[in-house]
Design a protein around this motif. Structure first.
Motif, PDB file in Angstrom:
ATOM      1  N   HIS A  92       0.816  -0.968   0.034  1.00 48.54           N
ATOM      2  CA  HIS A  92      -0.101   0.008  -0.079  1.00 48.54           C
ATOM      3  C   HIS A  92       0.811   1.230   0.079  1.00 48.54           C
ATOM      4  CE1 HIS A  92      -3.511  -2.199   0.096  1.00 48.54           C
ATOM      5  NE2 HIS A  92      -3.645  -2.422   1.588  1.00 48.54           N
ATOM      6  N   ALA A  93       2.047   0.880   0.744  1.00 48.50           N
ATOM      7  CA  ALA A  93       2.958   2.495   0.710  1.00 48.50           C
ATOM      8  C   ALA A  93       3.241   2.731  -0.605  1.00 48.50           C
ATOM      9  CB  ALA A  93       4.101   2.076   1.622  1.00 48.50           C
ATOM     10  N   GLN A  94       3.634   1.595  -1.606  1.00 45.67           N
ATOM     11  CA  GLN A  94       4.113   2.077  -3.056  1.00 45.67           C
ATOM     12  C   GLN A  94       2.816   2.841  -3.644  1.00 45.67           C
ATOM     13  OE1 GLN A  94       4.731  -1.450  -5.545  1.00 45.67           O
ATOM     14  NE2 GLN A  94       6.096  -0.514  -6.983  1.00 45.67           N
ATOM     15  N   TYR A  95       1.714   2.225  -3.592  1.00 50.88           N
ATOM     16  CA  TYR A  95       0.600   2.728  -4.166  1.00 50.88           C
ATOM     17  C   TYR A  95       0.549   4.351  -3.781  1.00 50.88           C
ATOM     18  CZ  TYR A  95      -4.293   3.844  -5.360  1.00 50.88           C
ATOM     19  OH  TYR A  95      -5.373   4.135  -6.154  1.00 50.88           O
ATOM     20  N   MET A  96       0.445   4.392  -2.214  1.00 52.28           N
ATOM     21  CA  MET A  96       0.435   5.692  -1.745  1.00 52.28           C
ATOM     22  C   MET A  96       1.502   6.658  -2.447  1.00 52.28           C
ATOM     23  SD  MET A  96      -0.701   4.829   2.012  1.00 52.28           S
ATOM     24  CE  MET A  96       0.332   6.207   2.680  1.00 52.28           C
ATOM     25  N   GLU A  97       2.728   6.188  -2.293  1.00 53.11           N
ATOM     26  CA  GLU A  97       3.895   7.232  -3.114  1.00 53.11           C
ATOM     27  C   GLU A  97       3.493   7.556  -4.484  1.00 53.11           C
ATOM     28  OE1 GLU A  97       7.249   4.943  -2.851  1.00 53.11           O
ATOM     29  OE2 GLU A  97       7.387   4.595  -0.877  1.00 53.11           O
ATOM     30  N   GLU A  98       2.807   6.604  -5.349  1.00 50.85           N
ATOM     31  CA  GLU A  98       2.270   7.010  -6.693  1.00 50.85           C
ATOM     32  C   GLU A  98       1.268   8.242  -6.657  1.00 50.85           C
ATOM     33  OE1 GLU A  98       0.785   4.955 -10.856  1.00 50.85           O
ATOM     34  OE2 GLU A  98       1.462   3.631  -9.098  1.00 50.85           O
ATOM     35  N   VAL A  99       0.288   7.937  -5.667  1.00 51.84           N
ATOM     36  CA  VAL A  99      -0.695   8.958  -5.816  1.00 51.84           C
ATOM     37  C   VAL A  99      -0.275  10.364  -5.136  1.00 51.84           C
ATOM     38  CG1 VAL A  99      -2.799   9.415  -4.416  1.00 51.84           C
ATOM     39  CG2 VAL A  99      -2.555   6.988  -5.151  1.00 51.84           C
ATOM     40  N   ILE A 100       0.457  10.111  -4.173  1.00 49.74           N
ATOM     41  CA  ILE A 100       1.304  11.620  -3.847  1.00 49.74           C
ATOM     42  C   ILE A 100       2.045  12.172  -4.890  1.00 49.74           C
ATOM     43  CG2 ILE A 100       2.869  12.449  -2.141  1.00 49.74           C
ATOM     44  CD1 ILE A 100       2.129  10.326  -0.204  1.00 49.74           C
ATOM     45  N   ARG A 101       2.862  11.436  -5.615  1.00 48.77           N
ATOM     46  CA  ARG A 101       3.523  11.964  -6.628  1.00 48.77           C
ATOM     47  C   ARG A 101       2.739  12.537  -7.781  1.00 48.77           C
ATOM     48  NH1 ARG A 101       6.461   7.751  -7.069  1.00 48.77           N
ATOM     49  NH2 ARG A 101       5.410   7.040  -8.907  1.00 48.77           N
ATOM     50  N   MET A 102       1.577  11.724  -8.269  1.00 48.53           N
ATOM     51  CA  MET A 102       0.586  12.065  -9.193  1.00 48.53           C
ATOM     52  C   MET A 102      -0.153  13.514  -8.846  1.00 48.53           C
ATOM     53  SD  MET A 102      -1.203   8.492 -10.615  1.00 48.53           S
ATOM     54  CE  MET A 102      -2.426   9.393 -10.907  1.00 48.53           C
ATOM     55  N   ASN A 103      -0.329  13.506  -7.487  1.00 45.03           N
ATOM     56  CA  ASN A 103      -1.322  14.749  -7.061  1.00 45.03           C
ATOM     57  C   ASN A 103      -0.719  15.851  -6.619  1.00 45.03           C
ATOM     58  OD1 ASN A 103      -4.175  13.792  -7.573  1.00 45.03           O
ATOM     59  ND2 ASN A 103      -3.207  11.890  -6.927  1.00 45.03           N
ATOM     60  N   HIS A 104       0.768  15.719  -6.585  1.00 48.96           N
ATOM     61  CA  HIS A 104       1.883  16.670  -6.317  1.00 48.96           C
ATOM     62  C   HIS A 104       1.385  17.009  -4.603  1.00 48.96           C
ATOM     63  CE1 HIS A 104       3.137  17.022 -10.332  1.00 48.96           C
ATOM     64  NE2 HIS A 104       1.889  17.385 -10.458  1.00 48.96           N
ATOM     65  N   LEU A 105       0.961  15.929  -3.870  1.00 45.73           N
ATOM     66  CA  LEU A 105       0.898  16.179  -2.222  1.00 45.73           C
ATOM     67  C   LEU A 105       2.244  16.444  -1.761  1.00 45.73           C
ATOM     68  CD1 LEU A 105      -1.637  13.619  -1.798  1.00 45.73           C
ATOM     69  CD2 LEU A 105      -2.351  16.109  -2.533  1.00 45.73           C
ATOM     70  N   SER A 106       2.109  16.972  -0.710  1.00 42.58           N
ATOM     71  CA  SER A 106       3.609  17.031   0.197  1.00 42.58           C
ATOM     72  C   SER A 106       3.646  16.192   1.124  1.00 42.58           C
ATOM     73  CB  SER A 106       3.467  18.548   0.914  1.00 42.58           C
ATOM     74  OG  SER A 106       2.275  18.875   1.850  1.00 42.58           O
ATOM     75  N   GLY A 107       2.519  15.202   1.615  1.00 40.90           N
ATOM     76  CA  GLY A 107       2.778  14.331   2.370  1.00 40.90           C
ATOM     77  C   GLY A 107       1.591  13.581   2.130  1.00 40.90           C
ATOM     78  N   GLU A 108       1.142  12.413   3.326  1.00 42.58           N
ATOM     79  CA  GLU A 108       0.077  11.645   3.168  1.00 42.58           C
ATOM     80  C   GLU A 108      -1.349  12.233   3.650  1.00 42.58           C
ATOM     81  OE1 GLU A 108       0.826   8.122   5.696  1.00 42.58           O
ATOM     82  OE2 GLU A 108       2.749   7.774   4.579  1.00 42.58           O
ATOM     83  N   ARG A 109      -1.189  13.626   4.183  1.00 40.94           N
ATOM     84  CA  ARG A 109      -2.344  13.993   4.676  1.00 40.94           C
ATOM     85  C   ARG A 109      -3.173  14.882   3.398  1.00 40.94           C
ATOM     86  NH1 ARG A 109      -2.633  15.920  10.440  1.00 40.94           N
ATOM     87  NH2 ARG A 109      -4.837  16.600  10.240  1.00 40.94           N
TER      88      ARG A 109
END
Length: 127
Positions: A92-109
């Motif tokens: 799930h961490a790998q998936y979250m990293e992709e989502v964060i990168r795609m959406n230009h988020l600064s963190g998991e929040r």
């Protein structure tokens, strides 16, 4: 006077050497031909096996993207539980990293009301 044909010892040895060389050259050509045929056969067999291996009835997954609106209480971990699958993501961490990168988020929040683009895989081809 009768003509008798005879050859000297030297001529006989030269003739034998010549015959041996011709046989050696003939053998080299035969071995080269056999080698060429074997290499060609193995190459064609290898490519045929690869082609056969790639045309099996494997499940094909297509990657798609969806846009969702974050609801109160949503977290990236919950979204990863819902959209990530173990076949395409190691964790799930790998998936979250992709989502964060795609959406230009600064963190998991993430915040309620925000929109995120999420990747997912499906066996159906959508045109």
């Amino acid at each position: 006077m009768s003509r008798t044909a005879y050859i000297t010892e030297r001529e006989r040895k030269n003739y034998q050497r010549k015959v041996r060389r011709q046989r050696e050259i003939h053998r080299i050509f035969i071995l080269a031909g056999i080698t060429f045929v074997l290499v060609l056969a193995f190459t064609l067999s290898y490519h045929a096996l690869l082609a056969h291996a790639n045309t099996g009835l494997q499940d094909i997954s297509y990657k798609y993207y969806t846009s969702i609106q974050i609801q109160p209480g949503d977290t990236l971990w919950e979204l990863a539980d819902r959209y990530a699958d173990s076949e395409h993501y190691d964790s799930h961490a790998q998936y979250m990293e992709e989502v964060i990168r795609m959406n230009h988020l600064s963190g998991e929040r993430v915040y309620a009301g925000d929109y995120l683009i999420l990747p997912y895989y499906s066996d159906e081809f959508i045109q």
